[in-house]
Design a protein around this motif. Structure first.
Motif, PDB file in Angstrom:
ATOM      1  N   ARG A 223      13.224   2.623  -5.275  1.00 44.54           N
ATOM      2  CA  ARG A 223      12.266   1.550  -5.540  1.00 44.54           C
ATOM      3  C   ARG A 223      12.994   0.287  -6.002  1.00 44.54           C
ATOM      4  N   TYR A 224      14.067   0.482  -6.753  1.00 45.51           N
ATOM      5  CA  TYR A 224      14.873  -0.675  -7.137  1.00 45.51           C
ATOM      6  C   TYR A 224      15.684  -1.184  -5.943  1.00 45.51           C
ATOM      7  N   GLN A 225      16.260  -0.272  -5.185  1.00 42.96           N
ATOM      8  CA  GLN A 225      17.072  -0.684  -4.033  1.00 42.96           C
ATOM      9  C   GLN A 225      16.274  -1.516  -3.040  1.00 42.96           C
ATOM     10  N   THR A 226      15.012  -1.192  -2.847  1.00 47.61           N
ATOM     11  CA  THR A 226      14.163  -1.902  -1.886  1.00 47.61           C
ATOM     12  C   THR A 226      13.362  -3.038  -2.526  1.00 47.61           C
ATOM     13  N   ARG A 227      13.631  -3.306  -3.779  1.00 47.89           N
ATOM     14  CA  ARG A 227      13.000  -4.412  -4.515  1.00 47.89           C
ATOM     15  C   ARG A 227      11.475  -4.330  -4.488  1.00 47.89           C
TER      16      ARG A 227
ATOM     17  N   ASP B 292       0.814  -1.218   0.000  1.00 45.28           N
ATOM     18  CA  ASP B 292       0.000   0.000   0.000  1.00 45.28           C
ATOM     19  C   ASP B 292       0.847   1.267   0.000  1.00 45.28           C
ATOM     20  N   GLN B 293       2.073   1.184   0.511  1.00 51.19           N
ATOM     21  CA  GLN B 293       2.947   2.352   0.523  1.00 51.19           C
ATOM     22  C   GLN B 293       3.641   2.565  -0.815  1.00 51.19           C
ATOM     23  N   THR B 294       3.639   1.544  -1.649  1.00 48.10           N
ATOM     24  CA  THR B 294       4.363   1.634  -2.920  1.00 48.10           C
ATOM     25  C   THR B 294       3.455   1.725  -4.135  1.00 48.10           C
ATOM     26  N   ARG B 295       2.175   1.445  -3.974  1.00 45.54           N
ATOM     27  CA  ARG B 295       1.204   1.564  -5.073  1.00 45.54           C
ATOM     28  C   ARG B 295       0.045   2.421  -4.580  1.00 45.54           C
TER      29      ARG B 295
END
Length: 260
Positions: A206-210, A15-18
């Protein structure tokens, strides 16, 4: 046959990323209801934590959500306890034939391994004349730095012998070709365009945290090196990682009807 991909590992951060930008909340959700009709019984296949299904339910939709990930469904249930939910793969839906008036997928078909079988399953559970809506909520409407970043990263990882492809449909063109073979009619509806604002540092994080599911199966040593290479490339090509960037994206729906 590739297995469908579960989002169990992402349930706690999904929910925090989308997020649900205001244009989607205002225009996108209403467009779905306008297409399905107010009385339609809807299946949201791959409902996740309810990013789209909860706003629909709050507007009175008759909706059932299913997902491969029980952890995602539990997050949805925490937010909307009365939701009707089922744990299921999109290729093996636990519902009778001719049951739903409409079926939604939202950024799902690239995750469904046997996705062609999934389309047959969609047709089975839809009533004659029912509607399948394949929804893209943030599709680039033009040139996209984010797509350039993804292309660089994917090409770098692929060159190291790692397959970064998703298990399901590789792109919309492939999906539309299969729908044509199935004898469907397809109409694209562009609901709204809106501006996505971000920084390159945010995208790098976003890439670093996969955050992205295509990063999950890459060996850690290769992945860590890929992030270092991505960071160096971003600085070389774009300079500052902290400037605000804007991209035009769009909420669009493929409205699909199977022949009876």
């Amino acid at each position: 046959m590739n297995a469908s991909q579960s989002f169990d590992r992402a349930a706690h951060i999904y929910d925090q990323t989308r997020l649900l930008p205001e244009p989607i909340a205002t225009y996108g959700i209403q467009a779905i209801l306008d297409i399905t009709g107010p009385e339609a019984l809807i299946l949201d296949a791959g409902t996740g934590t309810g990013r789209i299904s909860i706003p629909l339910l709050k507007r009175g939709a008759r909706l059932v959500g299913c997902d491969l990930s029980m952890k995602m469904l539990l997050r949805l249930e925490e937010k909307f306890p009365s939701a009707q939910l089922a744990q299921a793969d999109a290729v093996d839906l636990p519902f009778p034939a001719n049951y739903f008036d409409a079926l939604l997928t939202v950024h799902v078909m690239h995750l469904v391994g046997p996705w062609r079988e999934g389309l047959h399953e969609f047709r089975r559970v839809l009533k004659p004349g029912g509607t399948y809506l394949n929804i893209r909520t943030y599709e680039p409407a033009g040139a996209s730095r984010r797509e350039q970043i993804r292309d660089f990263w994917r090409n770098w990882v692929s060159a190291r012998g790692v397959d970064v492809r998703h298990p399901g449909a590789q792109n919309r063109t492939e999906l539309l070709q299969e729908l044509k073979i199935l004898g469907t009619s397809v109409m694209e509806v562009e609901v709204v365009r809106y501006t996505h604002v971000y920084t390159l540092r945010e995208e790098l994080e976003r890439y670093q945290t996969r955050v992205y599911s295509d990063t999950w199966k890459i060996p850690d040593d290769i992945y860590e090196e890929s992030i270092q290479e991505l960071h160096a490339w971003l600085v070389d090509v774009y300079g500052s990682l902290d400037q605000k960037l804007e991209e035009e994206v769009r909420f669009a729906i493929d409205v699909v009807r199977f022949e009876s």
